[in-house]
Design a protein around this motif. Structure first.
Motif, PDB file in Angstrom:
ATOM      1  N   GLY A 181     -43.104  -6.698 -12.479  1.00 11.66           N
ATOM      2  CA  GLY A 181     -43.404  -8.083 -12.502  1.00 11.66           C
ATOM      3  C   GLY A 181     -42.187  -9.192 -12.676  1.00 11.66           C
ATOM      4  N   ASP A 252     -45.287 -15.523 -16.559  1.00  8.63           N
ATOM      5  CA  ASP A 252     -46.216 -14.954 -15.797  1.00  8.63           C
ATOM      6  C   ASP A 252     -45.854 -13.449 -16.764  1.00  8.63           C
ATOM      7  OD1 ASP A 252     -47.987 -14.762 -13.718  1.00  8.63           O
ATOM      8  OD2 ASP A 252     -46.543 -13.493 -12.589  1.00  8.63           O
ATOM      9  N   PRO A 253     -46.876 -12.586 -16.722  1.00 12.39           N
ATOM     10  CA  PRO A 253     -46.939 -11.406 -17.345  1.00 12.39           C
ATOM     11  C   PRO A 253     -46.085 -10.377 -16.969  1.00 12.39           C
ATOM     12  CG  PRO A 253     -49.407 -12.025 -17.161  1.00 12.39           C
ATOM     13  CD  PRO A 253     -48.674 -12.743 -16.192  1.00 12.39           C
ATOM     14  N   LYS A 255     -44.664  -5.984 -17.262  1.00 11.75           N
ATOM     15  CA  LYS A 255     -44.930  -4.759 -18.088  1.00 11.75           C
ATOM     16  C   LYS A 255     -43.617  -4.045 -18.302  1.00 11.75           C
ATOM     17  CE  LYS A 255     -47.787  -0.446 -17.862  1.00 11.75           C
ATOM     18  NZ  LYS A 255     -48.674   0.328 -17.367  1.00 11.75           N
ATOM     19  N   THR A 281     -47.751  -4.900 -22.265  1.00  8.13           N
ATOM     20  CA  THR A 281     -47.573  -5.983 -21.037  1.00  8.13           C
ATOM     21  C   THR A 281     -47.465  -7.287 -22.084  1.00  8.13           C
ATOM     22  OG1 THR A 281     -49.315  -4.849 -19.775  1.00  8.13           O
ATOM     23  CG2 THR A 281     -48.955  -7.254 -19.580  1.00  8.13           C
ATOM     24  N   ILE A 282     -46.155  -7.717 -21.684  1.00  5.90           N
ATOM     25  CA  ILE A 282     -45.704  -9.000 -22.229  1.00  5.90           C
ATOM     26  C   ILE A 282     -46.041 -10.445 -21.346  1.00  5.90           C
ATOM     27  CG2 ILE A 282     -43.791 -10.391 -22.906  1.00  5.90           C
ATOM     28  CD1 ILE A 282     -42.140  -7.567 -23.189  1.00  5.90           C
ATOM     29  N   SER A 283     -46.762 -11.103 -21.890  1.00  5.93           N
ATOM     30  CA  SER A 283     -47.321 -12.374 -21.281  1.00  5.93           C
ATOM     31  C   SER A 283     -46.583 -13.623 -21.446  1.00  5.93           C
ATOM     32  CB  SER A 283     -48.799 -12.537 -21.719  1.00  5.93           C
ATOM     33  OG  SER A 283     -49.029 -12.816 -22.986  1.00  5.93           O
ATOM     34  N   HIS A 284     -46.646 -14.547 -20.345  1.00  6.77           N
ATOM     35  CA  HIS A 284     -46.233 -15.853 -20.534  1.00  6.77           C
ATOM     36  C   HIS A 284     -44.897 -15.884 -20.991  1.00  6.77           C
ATOM     37  CE1 HIS A 284     -50.352 -16.857 -19.678  1.00  6.77           C
ATOM     38  NE2 HIS A 284     -50.632 -16.392 -20.876  1.00  6.77           N
ATOM     39  N   PRO A 342     -51.971  -5.252 -24.652  1.00  6.98           N
ATOM     40  CA  PRO A 342     -51.019  -5.963 -24.341  1.00  6.98           C
ATOM     41  C   PRO A 342     -50.282  -6.868 -25.613  1.00  6.98           C
ATOM     42  CG  PRO A 342     -53.182  -6.492 -22.911  1.00  6.98           C
ATOM     43  CD  PRO A 342     -53.405  -5.010 -23.959  1.00  6.98           C
ATOM     44  N   ASP A 344     -49.375 -10.434 -26.986  1.00  2.00           N
ATOM     45  CA  ASP A 344     -49.518 -11.573 -26.974  1.00  2.00           C
ATOM     46  C   ASP A 344     -48.220 -12.401 -27.640  1.00  2.00           C
ATOM     47  OD1 ASP A 344     -50.264 -14.394 -26.614  1.00  2.00           O
ATOM     48  OD2 ASP A 344     -52.128 -14.109 -27.647  1.00  2.00           O
ATOM     49  N   ASN A 348     -46.497 -19.826 -23.862  1.00  4.03           N
ATOM     50  CA  ASN A 348     -45.540 -19.783 -22.938  1.00  4.03           C
ATOM     51  C   ASN A 348     -44.053 -20.055 -23.555  1.00  4.03           C
ATOM     52  OD1 ASN A 348     -47.490 -19.751 -21.130  1.00  4.03           O
ATOM     53  ND2 ASN A 348     -47.268 -21.801 -20.595  1.00  4.03           N
TER      54      ASN A 348
END
Length: 353
Positions: A181, A252-253, A255, A281-284, A342, A344, A348
């Motif tokens: 990503g 954006d996420p 991994k 998965t690391i988001s934002h 994931p 969270d 952001n």
């Protein structure tokens, strides 16, 4: 007179400089450049700042201040005296009197035909600045503004924390880390004369890596490995030696998958040895230019968690947390299991584009 100017342009092109445009004034004067902060622009792997070394290359491109058109371009090399000189003794930039935006890039780049773009390769620590300056009607030396890191960088530290009396690790060594990503290198990803890397919109097709970027530690050269660190809790530290330059990106996420060689001894004395993969998965998370994102990853018997620190690229950790070190913790620690639940990070991190 016009023929002689055309001949002069051809000579300059052949010797390492590019002069794009003849102004109405017609008279050009030699321009040289001085970079006062050339001694403190890059960061060595030991965390100590050092100058651009001998042989480092730069491109300086001059743009008409009003129209933004490329007027001239020349490549330079840092010499033994710690100053920048043209790549050949014959290559000099000539400009008519006026106000210009001088765009400086290191390492040197090949610009597009119109001078509006350059393509930066993956994992390049590209430095840049834009200097607004006046060219006199005589030979002139321009003091360029300090260079800044146009890319971002990421770093990982992995460690084992409390085992809850279920087992004792006797070895916990990272073999590789795969990151998906990230923004990939695409054509014309450096915009000029703004001298900014283009940040694609979150999830923009064709601009993010479909394959994972790997930090290979199979030879043990990418991470410092030690069982304990003085004054630090936890054990089996794997600390990435050289942070990885990456392109800035919108929130954006992405991994992260880490492969680890593990050895454990359970409370009944049974020993096990295996290679395991953990992923999350690391988001934002947005990566901003000139910033370092340090992911501290903790492992327990049945969990892994991340703490994210953001700091300036050239910060120096004084070993006393974020006081005086330039680091700032931008999230709490969130726990996930090893099956890829994931993470969270709570909103952001960094600027949306």
């Amino acid at each position: 007179m016009k023929k002689s100017y055309c001949l002069w342009i051809l000579i300059l092109l052949a010797t390492g400089c590019r002069q794009e445009e003849i102004t109405e004034e017609g008279t050009r004067y030699p321009v040289s450049f001085n970079l006062p902060a050339i001694e403190g622009l890059t960061r060595a792997s030991d965390g100590v700042t050092s100058g651009l070394r001998k042989g480092a290359t730069l491109t300086v491109a001059a743009y008409n201040q009003n129209a933004g058109n490329l007027v001239a371009q020349c490549d330079y090399t840092v010499n033994a005296a710690g100053t920048m000189g043209p790549t050949t003794t014959e290559a000099k930039m000539y400009l008519s009197a006026g106000v210009y935006d001088f765009c400086t890039i290191s390492p040197k780049q090949t610009l597009s035909a119109d001078g509006k773009w350059a393509t930066i390769a993956k994992e390049v620590d590209v430095l840049g600045s834009v200097t607004h300056a006046l060219m006199l009607s005589e030979a002139t030396t321009i003091d360029l503004d300090d260079l800044s890191h146009l890319a971002s960088q990421i770093k990982f530290t992995f460690r084992v924390v409390h085992n809850k009396d279920k087992a004792d690790w006797t070895k916990f060594q990272v073999k590789n880390v795969k990151i998906g990503g990230l923004v990939k290198s695409f054509e014309n990803n450096l915009q000029l004369p703004e001298n900014k890397l283009v940040v694609p919109a979150a999830g923009e097709a064709g601009k993010f890596e479909s394959a994972e970027t790997e930090i290979d530690n199979s030879a043990g050269a990418a991470f410092d490995y030690t069982e304990t660190l003085s004054g630090k809790s936890g054990s089996f530290y794997n600390v990435q030696i050289n942070p990885l330059p990456v392109f800035p990106r919108a929130a954006d996420p992405f991994k992260v998958t880490v492969t680890v060689d593990e050895e454990k001894t359970t409370i009944d004395g049974t020993s096990t040895s295996e290679t395991k993969q953990y992923s999350a998965t690391i988001s934002h998370v947005a990566f901003e230019p000139g910033k370092q994102y340090h992911f501290i990853v903790n492992f327990g018997w049945e969990f892994m968690n991340f703490t994210v620190l953001v700091a300036d690229w050239d910060h120096k950790d004084n070993g006393q947390g974020d006081v005086g070190s330039g680091e700032q913790e931008i999230s709490s620690t969130f726990t996930v299991d090893e099956w890829g639940t994931p993470i969270d990070l709570g909103g952001n991190l960094g600027a949306d584009e």
